[in-house]
Design a protein around this motif. Structure first.
Motif, short mmCIF file in Angstrom:
data_model
loop_
_atom_site.label_atom_id
_atom_site.label_comp_id
_atom_site.label_asym_id
_atom_site.label_seq_id
_atom_site.Cartn_x
_atom_site.Cartn_y
_atom_site.Cartn_z
N THR A 1 -43.73 -130.25 -34.52
CA THR A 1 -42.35 -129.77 -34.36
C THR A 1 -42.32 -128.26 -34.12
N LEU A 2 -43.04 -127.53 -34.93
CA LEU A 2 -43.03 -126.08 -34.80
C LEU A 2 -43.73 -125.60 -33.53
N THR A 3 -44.84 -126.24 -33.18
CA THR A 3 -45.55 -125.87 -31.96
C THR A 3 -44.72 -126.22 -30.72
N PHE A 4 -44.07 -127.37 -30.73
CA PHE A 4 -43.21 -127.78 -29.62
C PHE A 4 -42.08 -126.77 -29.42
N ALA A 5 -41.45 -126.34 -30.50
CA ALA A 5 -40.37 -125.36 -30.42
C ALA A 5 -40.89 -124.02 -29.88
N LEU A 6 -42.06 -123.61 -30.34
CA LEU A 6 -42.65 -122.36 -29.89
C LEU A 6 -43.00 -122.42 -28.40
N VAL A 7 -43.63 -123.50 -27.96
CA VAL A 7 -44.02 -123.64 -26.56
C VAL A 7 -42.78 -123.70 -25.66
N ALA A 8 -41.76 -124.43 -26.06
CA ALA A 8 -40.53 -124.51 -25.27
C ALA A 8 -39.86 -123.14 -25.16
N THR A 9 -39.92 -122.36 -26.21
CA THR A 9 -39.35 -121.01 -26.18
C THR A 9 -40.14 -120.12 -25.23
N ILE A 10 -41.47 -120.22 -25.27
CA ILE A 10 -42.31 -119.43 -24.36
C ILE A 10 -42.05 -119.84 -22.91
N VAL A 11 -41.95 -121.15 -22.66
CA VAL A 11 -41.66 -121.64 -21.31
C VAL A 11 -40.35 -121.05 -20.81
N HIS A 12 -39.33 -121.07 -21.65
CA HIS A 12 -38.04 -120.53 -21.23
C HIS A 12 -38.11 -119.02 -21.03
N PHE A 13 -38.84 -118.36 -21.86
CA PHE A 13 -38.99 -116.90 -21.76
C PHE A 13 -39.67 -116.50 -20.45
N LEU A 14 -40.54 -117.36 -19.91
CA LEU A 14 -41.25 -117.05 -18.67
C LEU A 14 -40.35 -117.10 -17.44
N GLY A 15 -39.16 -117.64 -17.58
CA GLY A 15 -38.18 -117.56 -16.49
C GLY A 15 -37.85 -118.89 -15.86
N MET A 16 -36.71 -118.91 -15.19
CA MET A 16 -36.20 -120.14 -14.60
C MET A 16 -37.05 -120.64 -13.42
N ASP A 17 -37.65 -119.74 -12.65
CA ASP A 17 -38.51 -120.19 -11.55
C ASP A 17 -39.70 -120.98 -12.08
N PHE A 18 -40.31 -120.46 -13.14
CA PHE A 18 -41.43 -121.15 -13.78
C PHE A 18 -40.98 -122.49 -14.35
N THR A 19 -39.83 -122.47 -15.03
CA THR A 19 -39.29 -123.70 -15.63
C THR A 19 -39.00 -124.74 -14.56
N LYS A 20 -38.36 -124.34 -13.48
CA LYS A 20 -38.02 -125.29 -12.40
C LYS A 20 -39.27 -125.83 -11.71
N SER A 21 -40.32 -125.02 -11.63
CA SER A 21 -41.54 -125.46 -10.95
C SER A 21 -42.32 -126.51 -11.74
N PHE A 22 -42.36 -126.36 -13.06
CA PHE A 22 -43.25 -127.21 -13.86
C PHE A 22 -42.55 -128.03 -14.94
#
Length: 107
Positions: free
Chosen positions: A10-31
């Protein structure tokens, strides 16, 4: 007072999702976004069937989802175990990804 990492998934999933979002919408939309079609020859589309669960459209979306997940996730992970929570999360991500491709226009 001691802080423990009592719900690793749970904690790792929340952390990874936060990092993914922090990397930007282009990165999020791509992967981390499921498209409206599935290219069966593209391995990235198979990855997206699972990874879309970590993609969020805005900070409000991320905070809204994780406010509930961070309250209930550790309790459920302690009760049912990390392996079962991981399995349920992957199955849920796969099924919602398939339903998204089949019925929704999110591209």
């Amino acid at each position: 007072m001691r802080i423990t990492y009592n719900a690793p998934f749970t904690l790792t999933f929340a952390l990874v999702a936060t990092i993914v979002h922090f990397l930007g919408m282009d990165f999020t939309k791509s992967f981390f976004t499921v498209g409206t079609t599935m290219d069966f020859g593209n391995p990235l589309d198979y990855f997206r069937l699972f990874s879309h669960a970590m993609g969020h459209g805005s900070w409000d979306h991320l905070f809204g989802n994780f406010s509930l997940i961070l309250i209930l996730g550790p309790i459920l992970e302690e009760k049912y175990g990390t392996q079962l929570i991981v399995l349920m999360s992957f199955v849920t991500a796969l099924l919602t990804g398939i339903l998204n491709v089949a019925f929704l226009d999110t591209g």
